[in-house]
Motif scaffolding. Structure first.
Motif, PDB file in Angstrom:
ATOM      1  N   CYS A 151       0.830  -1.215   0.000  1.00 42.73           N
ATOM      2  CA  CYS A 151       0.000   0.000   0.000  1.00 42.73           C
ATOM      3  C   CYS A 151       0.862   1.263   0.000  1.00 42.73           C
ATOM      4  O   CYS A 151       0.557   2.235   0.690  1.00 42.73           O
ATOM      5  N   GLY A 152       1.941   1.223  -0.748  1.00 46.76           N
ATOM      6  CA  GLY A 152       2.793   2.394  -0.890  1.00 46.76           C
ATOM      7  C   GLY A 152       3.837   2.601   0.182  1.00 46.76           C
ATOM      8  O   GLY A 152       4.539   3.614   0.181  1.00 46.76           O
ATOM      9  N   VAL A 153       3.974   1.643   1.097  1.00 46.14           N
ATOM     10  CA  VAL A 153       4.933   1.766   2.203  1.00 46.14           C
ATOM     11  C   VAL A 153       5.917   0.601   2.159  1.00 46.14           C
ATOM     12  O   VAL A 153       5.517  -0.557   1.974  1.00 46.14           O
ATOM     13  N   LEU A 154       7.195   0.916   2.349  1.00 46.82           N
ATOM     14  CA  LEU A 154       8.204  -0.136   2.463  1.00 46.82           C
ATOM     15  C   LEU A 154       8.044  -0.829   3.815  1.00 46.82           C
ATOM     16  O   LEU A 154       8.092  -0.185   4.863  1.00 46.82           O
ATOM     17  N   VAL A 155       7.842  -2.133   3.774  1.00 44.83           N
ATOM     18  CA  VAL A 155       7.707  -2.933   4.993  1.00 44.83           C
ATOM     19  C   VAL A 155       8.815  -3.977   4.998  1.00 44.83           C
ATOM     20  O   VAL A 155       8.916  -4.795   4.087  1.00 44.83           O
ATOM     21  N   ARG A 156       9.634  -3.933   6.028  1.00 50.71           N
ATOM     22  CA  ARG A 156      10.722  -4.884   6.176  1.00 50.71           C
ATOM     23  C   ARG A 156      10.368  -5.899   7.261  1.00 50.71           C
ATOM     24  O   ARG A 156       9.658  -5.564   8.214  1.00 50.71           O
ATOM     25  N   PRO A 157      10.856  -7.116   7.141  1.00 50.05           N
ATOM     26  CA  PRO A 157      10.609  -8.094   8.213  1.00 50.05           C
ATOM     27  C   PRO A 157      11.067  -7.527   9.556  1.00 50.05           C
ATOM     28  O   PRO A 157      12.176  -7.009   9.681  1.00 50.05           O
ATOM     29  N   GLY A 158      10.195  -7.607  10.549  1.00 51.69           N
ATOM     30  CA  GLY A 158      10.535  -7.100  11.875  1.00 51.69           C
ATOM     31  C   GLY A 158      10.104  -5.676  12.130  1.00 51.69           C
ATOM     32  O   GLY A 158      10.092  -5.230  13.283  1.00 51.69           O
ATOM     33  N   ASP A 159       9.751  -4.909  11.078  1.00 51.44           N
ATOM     34  CA  ASP A 159       9.140  -3.596  11.320  1.00 51.44           C
ATOM     35  C   ASP A 159       7.824  -3.802  12.057  1.00 51.44           C
ATOM     36  O   ASP A 159       7.182  -4.852  11.934  1.00 51.44           O
ATOM     37  N   PHE A 160       7.397  -2.796  12.806  1.00 50.37           N
ATOM     38  CA  PHE A 160       6.212  -2.970  13.639  1.00 50.37           C
ATOM     39  C   PHE A 160       4.951  -2.491  12.932  1.00 50.37           C
ATOM     40  O   PHE A 160       4.856  -1.338  12.519  1.00 50.37           O
ATOM     41  N   VAL A 161       4.003  -3.417  12.806  1.00 51.83           N
ATOM     42  CA  VAL A 161       2.705  -3.119  12.194  1.00 51.83           C
ATOM     43  C   VAL A 161       1.697  -2.875  13.303  1.00 51.83           C
ATOM     44  O   VAL A 161       1.611  -3.647  14.257  1.00 51.83           O
ATOM     45  N   HIS A 162       0.963  -1.792  13.156  1.00 57.12           N
ATOM     46  CA  HIS A 162      -0.037  -1.387  14.156  1.00 57.12           C
ATOM     47  C   HIS A 162      -1.334  -1.135  13.406  1.00 57.12           C
ATOM     48  O   HIS A 162      -1.356  -0.364  12.440  1.00 57.12           O
ATOM     49  N   ALA A 163      -2.407  -1.799  13.833  1.00 56.65           N
ATOM     50  CA  ALA A 163      -3.669  -1.694  13.103  1.00 56.65           C
ATOM     51  C   ALA A 163      -4.852  -1.624  14.066  1.00 56.65           C
ATOM     52  O   ALA A 163      -4.866  -2.289  15.099  1.00 56.65           O
ATOM     53  N   ASP A 164      -5.830  -0.804  13.686  1.00 53.18           N
ATOM     54  CA  ASP A 164      -7.088  -0.733  14.430  1.00 53.18           C
ATOM     55  C   ASP A 164      -8.184  -0.292  13.469  1.00 53.18           C
ATOM     56  O   ASP A 164      -7.980  -0.266  12.246  1.00 53.18           O
ATOM     57  N   VAL A 165      -9.333   0.077  13.998  1.00 51.57           N
ATOM     58  CA  VAL A 165     -10.479   0.406  13.153  1.00 51.57           C
ATOM     59  C   VAL A 165     -10.216   1.618  12.258  1.00 51.57           C
ATOM     60  O   VAL A 165     -10.850   1.786  11.210  1.00 51.57           O
ATOM     61  N   ASN A 166      -9.253   2.455  12.621  1.00 58.95           N
ATOM     62  CA  ASN A 166      -8.935   3.632  11.819  1.00 58.95           C
ATOM     63  C   ASN A 166      -8.057   3.314  10.613  1.00 58.95           C
ATOM     64  O   ASN A 166      -8.046   4.070   9.636  1.00 58.95           O
TER      65      ASN A 166
END
Length: 221
Positions: A151-166
């Motif tokens: 989705c347009g963002v570089l994600v590396r293994p071990g980077d922290f993903v944070h998700a909620d209803v927003n």
């Protein structure tokens, strides 16, 4: 990770924006679990387990020895890149296996399906869209735990993903302490603003009084 879970994606995104971090995985919606009450909150945080999906036909792709879900670490968030495929690269059986091994949830740059099963399992699924079409014979994993664009963002293994209803954000692992240092200050400022507004102060005067310049971050040597 426990400290990150104290804050919502909006607050953390504000901190990342001020620090020049491209964190927002745009266009994602929480599909499961189903939050029906305004008082309910649902939030997941974990290190990224990355998967890049590619068309099964065309250029040759390696035959991986394991299913990508089977090798995800407990506590991780699976981040799956499959943009514009049209097929459901995540389904109910994958949710069942991922929950069994202790994954926090999945983020799909693409489509998911079998929402009823994921919701029944109370397994967290975030995706761009929903489809009835399966992925068998159409898309295959090309790489596991390599840097991907989601989705347009570089994600590396071990980077922290944070998700909620927003929505969903990704914070580089080497910037987490810096982000936490700032978001803690921003949260205090906004709490003071909220209390001032409850007392009847205007937004303009509340912002002027309580939104001050944050203290700079000093990395530990």
């Amino acid at each position: 990770m426990d400290r990150l879970k104290l804050y919502g994606t909006c607050s953390l995104a504000d901190a990342c924006f001020q620090l020049g971090i491209n964190c927002h995985l745009r266009g994602l919606t929480m599909r499961a679990p189903l939050v029906t009450e305004p008082s309910q909150t649902h939030r997941i945080v974990g290190p990224a387990h990355t998967v890049r999906m590619v068309p099964a036909k065309g250029a040759s792709v390696p035959s991986l020895p394991h299913h990508h879900v089977d090798v995800a670490a407990p506590g991780s968030v699976i981040v799956l890149s499959a943009p514009d495929s049209g097929y459901g690269c995540w389904g109910g059986l994958m949710s069942r296996r991922a929950k069994k091994i202790g994954c926090q949830g999945v983020v799909v740059d693409g489509n998911c399906r079998d929402l009823e099963e994921s919701r029944e399992l109370q397994f967290s699924v975030f995706s761009k869209d929903v489809t009835v079409l399966g992925v068998s014979g159409m898309m295959v994993p090309q790489a596991i735990n390599e840097p991907i664009t989601c989705c347009g963002v570089l994600v590396r293994p071990g980077d922290f993903v944070h998700a909620d209803v927003n929505g969903v954000i990704c914070i580089p692992a080497d910037r987490v302490e810096e982000v936490l240092h700032l978001v803690e200050q921003l949260e205090t400022m906004d709490k003071n603003v909220a209390e001032a507004l409850d007392r009847g102060d205007t937004i303009k005067e509340s912002f002027k009084r309580h939104r001050t310049k944050p203290k700079p971050f000093k990395a530990k040597l």
